[in-house]
Scaffold this motif. Structure first.
Motif, PDB file in Angstrom:
ATOM      1  N   LEU A 166       0.856  -1.182   0.000  1.00  0.00           N
ATOM      2  CA  LEU A 166       0.000   0.000   0.000  1.00  0.00           C
ATOM      3  C   LEU A 166       0.892   1.232   0.000  1.00  0.00           C
ATOM      4  O   LEU A 166       1.985   1.216   0.567  1.00  0.00           O
ATOM      5  CB  LEU A 166      -0.883   0.042   1.246  1.00  0.00           C
ATOM      6  CG  LEU A 166      -1.919  -1.057   1.421  1.00  0.00           C
ATOM      7  CD1 LEU A 166      -2.821  -0.719   2.598  1.00  0.00           C
ATOM      8  CD2 LEU A 166      -2.739  -1.224   0.162  1.00  0.00           C
ATOM      9  N   LEU A 194      -9.691   4.684   3.954  1.00  0.00           N
ATOM     10  CA  LEU A 194      -9.459   3.247   3.765  1.00  0.00           C
ATOM     11  C   LEU A 194     -10.776   2.644   3.274  1.00  0.00           C
ATOM     12  O   LEU A 194     -11.841   3.244   3.436  1.00  0.00           O
ATOM     13  CB  LEU A 194      -9.029   2.635   5.111  1.00  0.00           C
ATOM     14  CG  LEU A 194      -8.363   1.259   5.117  1.00  0.00           C
ATOM     15  CD1 LEU A 194      -7.109   1.242   4.257  1.00  0.00           C
ATOM     16  CD2 LEU A 194      -7.997   0.860   6.548  1.00  0.00           C
ATOM     17  N   HIS A 204      -9.317  -4.708   7.333  1.00  0.00           N
ATOM     18  CA  HIS A 204      -9.399  -3.311   7.765  1.00  0.00           C
ATOM     19  C   HIS A 204      -8.652  -3.147   9.093  1.00  0.00           C
ATOM     20  O   HIS A 204      -7.786  -2.273   9.235  1.00  0.00           O
ATOM     21  CB  HIS A 204     -10.872  -2.921   7.914  1.00  0.00           C
ATOM     22  CG  HIS A 204     -11.109  -1.465   8.082  1.00  0.00           C
ATOM     23  ND1 HIS A 204     -11.456  -0.636   7.050  1.00  0.00           N
ATOM     24  CD2 HIS A 204     -11.041  -0.670   9.176  1.00  0.00           C
ATOM     25  CE1 HIS A 204     -11.587   0.606   7.489  1.00  0.00           C
ATOM     26  NE2 HIS A 204     -11.353   0.609   8.781  1.00  0.00           N
ATOM     27  N   GLU A 206      -6.474  -5.200  10.448  1.00  0.00           N
ATOM     28  CA  GLU A 206      -5.063  -5.551  10.310  1.00  0.00           C
ATOM     29  C   GLU A 206      -4.269  -4.380   9.734  1.00  0.00           C
ATOM     30  O   GLU A 206      -3.148  -4.096  10.175  1.00  0.00           O
ATOM     31  CB  GLU A 206      -4.945  -6.777   9.392  1.00  0.00           C
ATOM     32  CG  GLU A 206      -3.554  -7.352   9.316  1.00  0.00           C
ATOM     33  CD  GLU A 206      -3.512  -8.577   8.405  1.00  0.00           C
ATOM     34  OE1 GLU A 206      -3.895  -9.660   8.858  1.00  0.00           O
ATOM     35  OE2 GLU A 206      -3.098  -8.438   7.237  1.00  0.00           O
ATOM     36  N   THR A 207      -4.854  -3.683   8.747  1.00  0.00           N
ATOM     37  CA  THR A 207      -4.169  -2.551   8.120  1.00  0.00           C
ATOM     38  C   THR A 207      -3.942  -1.434   9.143  1.00  0.00           C
ATOM     39  O   THR A 207      -2.851  -0.868   9.235  1.00  0.00           O
ATOM     40  CB  THR A 207      -4.988  -2.026   6.925  1.00  0.00           C
ATOM     41  OG1 THR A 207      -5.292  -3.138   6.062  1.00  0.00           O
ATOM     42  CG2 THR A 207      -4.225  -0.985   6.135  1.00  0.00           C
ATOM     43  N   CYS A 211      -0.503   0.142  10.783  1.00  0.00           N
ATOM     44  CA  CYS A 211      -0.215   1.581  10.869  1.00  0.00           C
ATOM     45  C   CYS A 211       0.264   1.931  12.274  1.00  0.00           C
ATOM     46  O   CYS A 211       1.274   2.619  12.441  1.00  0.00           O
ATOM     47  CB  CYS A 211      -1.481   2.402  10.570  1.00  0.00           C
ATOM     48  SG  CYS A 211      -1.908   2.485   8.842  1.00  0.00           S
ATOM     49  N   LEU A 263       3.153  -1.703   5.010  1.00  0.00           N
ATOM     50  CA  LEU A 263       1.731  -2.043   4.895  1.00  0.00           C
ATOM     51  C   LEU A 263       1.528  -2.808   3.600  1.00  0.00           C
ATOM     52  O   LEU A 263       1.747  -2.274   2.509  1.00  0.00           O
ATOM     53  CB  LEU A 263       0.855  -0.784   4.862  1.00  0.00           C
ATOM     54  CG  LEU A 263       1.034   0.252   5.956  1.00  0.00           C
ATOM     55  CD1 LEU A 263       0.002   1.375   5.771  1.00  0.00           C
ATOM     56  CD2 LEU A 263       0.878  -0.369   7.328  1.00  0.00           C
ATOM     57  N   TRP A 265      -1.081  -5.867   1.565  1.00  0.00           N
ATOM     58  CA  TRP A 265      -2.223  -6.776   1.578  1.00  0.00           C
ATOM     59  C   TRP A 265      -1.732  -8.128   1.090  1.00  0.00           C
ATOM     60  O   TRP A 265      -1.222  -8.245  -0.025  1.00  0.00           O
ATOM     61  CB  TRP A 265      -3.329  -6.247   0.660  1.00  0.00           C
ATOM     62  CG  TRP A 265      -4.053  -5.082   1.229  1.00  0.00           C
ATOM     63  CD1 TRP A 265      -4.031  -4.657   2.525  1.00  0.00           C
ATOM     64  CD2 TRP A 265      -4.909  -4.172   0.528  1.00  0.00           C
ATOM     65  NE1 TRP A 265      -4.824  -3.547   2.676  1.00  0.00           N
ATOM     66  CE2 TRP A 265      -5.382  -3.229   1.470  1.00  0.00           C
ATOM     67  CE3 TRP A 265      -5.337  -4.069  -0.793  1.00  0.00           C
ATOM     68  CZ2 TRP A 265      -6.243  -2.193   1.122  1.00  0.00           C
ATOM     69  CZ3 TRP A 265      -6.208  -3.044  -1.137  1.00  0.00           C
ATOM     70  CH2 TRP A 265      -6.662  -2.116  -0.185  1.00  0.00           C
TER      71      TRP A 265
END
Lengths: 316, 295
Positions: A166, A194, A204, A206-207, A211, A263, A265
């Motif tokens: 990301l 997001l 969501h 996890e992201t 951060c 970050l 996915w």
């Protein structure tokens, strides 16, 4: 009694309002048709048609049964079509799906790469969220797909993992846009955009956890589905940053990678466990190559040491 | 009543990235809230409830003295992140104190000494005698973790957060590991609290032991009330988080609850998932309490 067949006969008589014309349309003898309608009336325990000299008219019960008959026969037709699609899957067409935000070029490359590997093989490709995709794999209406993790693993087999980095989508005037790379910590206290949490709650969370791990606690999180609206928010605000995979450049906004790719996915191919036949394996290979070459996915993320809490109960 | 409650429980779990099954029973009226309550589940450390209940039932029947001391040498202990499993030196503890450790900190080494002393067959036979025919142990703690090592092969601990490797773990498949159903686990707790596993002083002591669990991140987190007693036992495997226990209110209401979940995420630390177990349990218990008031 074959109820659906008898209902089909009944519907034809109702449409023609005449036993003779209905028999002709159905290519059956009129006495046989009459017997079948009588049989249906006995089965349902009501009189469906009034037989007159000029033709047959529906009784009130007949009108009720006719309305339900349409629904039943339509459902039966849908069932046959669906079963036909499932059977069709075994006969040369691989039914597959990809997640949103993979990029049009990647999807095109995937179709080409599959065709090159599997001459004569067809790829029926759709875009589905990971939740929809795993549900269809479980239901047997899909043979393979590309999923984003975390995704429910029950009954699925997975290909090797790739990591989609990301980056930060910023307004051109944003001071951070001057740097070729930015740190996640530079986004601390910013307003983040997001994807909507309900579409993938685990990803969501996890992201945002990642951060926080790298020093960014946003002042607010805006949940936005489309890239158009995302850009609009960035252009209208002064402090708004979207976390998105690398996207095609658009005037007014700038995409910047995050230093060290903290970050990502996690992405892999998936199929119903034990059903990785030759076509699924070709899809997995094609997807893996295309995702690395065209979508910029990385084979490994930074290895992390694991410190599970004592309450995690199992030993590592 | 059950349908909107079930919808709210499912929503609470889904919101935390979980799928799950739940059973909650009013210990005195038998009223039940059930969500996939008869689905087989991999019990993990929740099975220590069966182990400890069996110890006290054997004691009450006079077949075993739970004060019997056991010499525990320094090496060759079942692996685990707590208790005797992380201690370095030889120890000497009674059977019932081993039971306390197995409940307090889910001590795998302490549990395996009890598993070896009682035997899998005795525990399974005890569950069967209580009518819990789908509650079956097939390995002790060390045996259970050995299957995880065998399934992950050379890839080591990192495999336990890799979705592809986690999907291959047999320990997550109820057919191939220690198993039960949410309904049977709440039936066991109901029997313990109704003196049906063992009565009198042994029954009292069993309930005390089941109340010593040290952590409160799951079931107890749903009942953050000083005057409410929560006794519970967690169970955890990669992606799976469970807890079964009893919630007792000062008005006499007491409820056995079992929540079994499976997360989409393979992360080992997932506080929102732990808390969702407490939230789901409270929704179920509140529904039972509202029924009780109306009755």
């Amino acid at each position: 009694m074959d109820l659906l067949l008898h209902l089909r006969y009944f519907r034809t008589v109702a449409e023609e309002q005449h036993f003779g014309r209905a028999a002709e349309r159905l290519r059956v003898a009129q006495p046989s048709l009459s017997q079948r309608i009588q049989r249906l009336e006995r089965e349902l325990g009501v009189r469906l048609l009034d037989r007159g000299r000029t033709g047959a008219t529906l009784t009130p019960a007949g009108r009720l049964v006719l309305a339900e008959t349409d629904a039943l026969l339509d459902a039966a037709d849908r069932l046959r079509t669906l079963v036909g699609r499932v059977q069709g899957g075994a006969a040369g067409t691989l039914r597959a799906a990809v997640p949103p935000q993979l990029g049009g070029a990647t999807v095109a490359a995937l179709l080409t790469a599959y065709r090159e590997r599997s001459p004569g093989g067809e790829l029926d490709l759709r875009e589905l969220t990971t939740a929809e995709l795993t549900a269809e794999l479980a239901a047997g209406t899909l043979d393979a797909g590309i999923v984003r993790h975390p995704c429910p693993a029950t009954g699925l087999g997975f290909g090797p993992q790739l990591h989609q980095p990301l980056g930060a989508l910023l307004a051109d005037q944003d001071p951070l846009a001057e740097h070729p790379e930015i740190d996640v910590a530079d986004l601390d206290g910013r307003e983040l955009v997001l994807f909507p949490r309900p579409t993938a709650p685990a990803l969501h969370d996890e992201t945002l956890t990642a951060c926080a791990r790298h020093g960014c606690t946003p002042s607010a999180v805006r949940e936005v589905a489309g890239i158009e609206f995302t850009r609009a928010l960035i252009l209208s605000g002064t402090h708004v940053v979207a976390l998105v995979p690398r996207s095609a450049p658009e005037p007014g906004t700038t995409w910047r990678p995050l230093r060290g790719n903290p970050l990502t996915w996690r992405t892999s191919t998936a199929w119903p466990a034990g059903r990785d036949g030759p076509a699924v394996r070709l899809f997995t290979e094609a997807a893996h190559d295309v995702l690395r070459e065209h979508a910029g996915l990385l084979p490994t993320a930074t290895q992390r040491r694991l410190f599970p809490r004592p309450a995690s109960e199992f030993p590592l | 009543m059950n349908t909107p409650v079930r919808g709210r429980i499912t929503a609470a779990l889904t919101d935390a990235g979980l799928g799950g099954a739940l059973c909650a029973t009013d210990i005195d009226t038998g009223a039940t809230v059930a969500l996939a309550a008869d689905t087989p589940v991999s019990t993990a450390s929740v099975h220590k409830l069966c182990l400890v209940a069996t110890l006290y039932r054997e004691a009450a029947a006079g077949r075993l003295d739970p004060t019997t001391p056991v010499d525990i040498p320094a090496g060759a202990r079942a692996p685990g992140p707590t208790g005797l499993a992380v201690m370095r030196d030889a120890a000497r503890l009674s059977l019932r104190d081993l039971a306390s450790l197995a409940v307090a900190v889910s001590d795998n080494a302490a549990a395996d000494i009890l598993w070896d002393r009682l035997g899998l067959d005795t525990v399974n036979a005890t569950m069967n005698a209580l009518g819990l025919t789908r509650t079956i142990a097939v390995h002790n703690q060390a045996g259970l973790y050995a299957t995880m090592v065998a399934d992950t092969g050379d890839s080591g601990p990192a495999a336990l957060v890799d979705p592809a490797a986690v999907a291959r773990l047999t320990v997550l498949d109820p057919a191939r590991t220690n198993r039960s159903t949410p309904r049977e686990i709440t039936a066991l707790l109901t029997a313990v609290w109704r003196d049906e596993v063992c009565a009198g002083a042994w029954g009292e002591e069993l309930r005390t032991v089941l109340g010593v669990q040290a952590w409160s991140h799951r079931l107890a987190s749903g009942f953050p009330f000083d005057d409410v007693r929560v006794s519970g036992k967690t169970g955890t495997l990669p992606t799976q988080r469970h807890e079964a226990g009893v919630v007792e209110y000062p008005d006499g209401g007491r409820y056995a609850v079992a929540v079994f979940t499976r997360a989409a995420s393979t992360a080992a630390t997932l506080p929102a998932a732990d808390a969702a177990i407490g939230r789901a349990a409270r929704i179920a218990v509140d529904a039972l309490r509202n029924t009780r008031e109306r009755a």
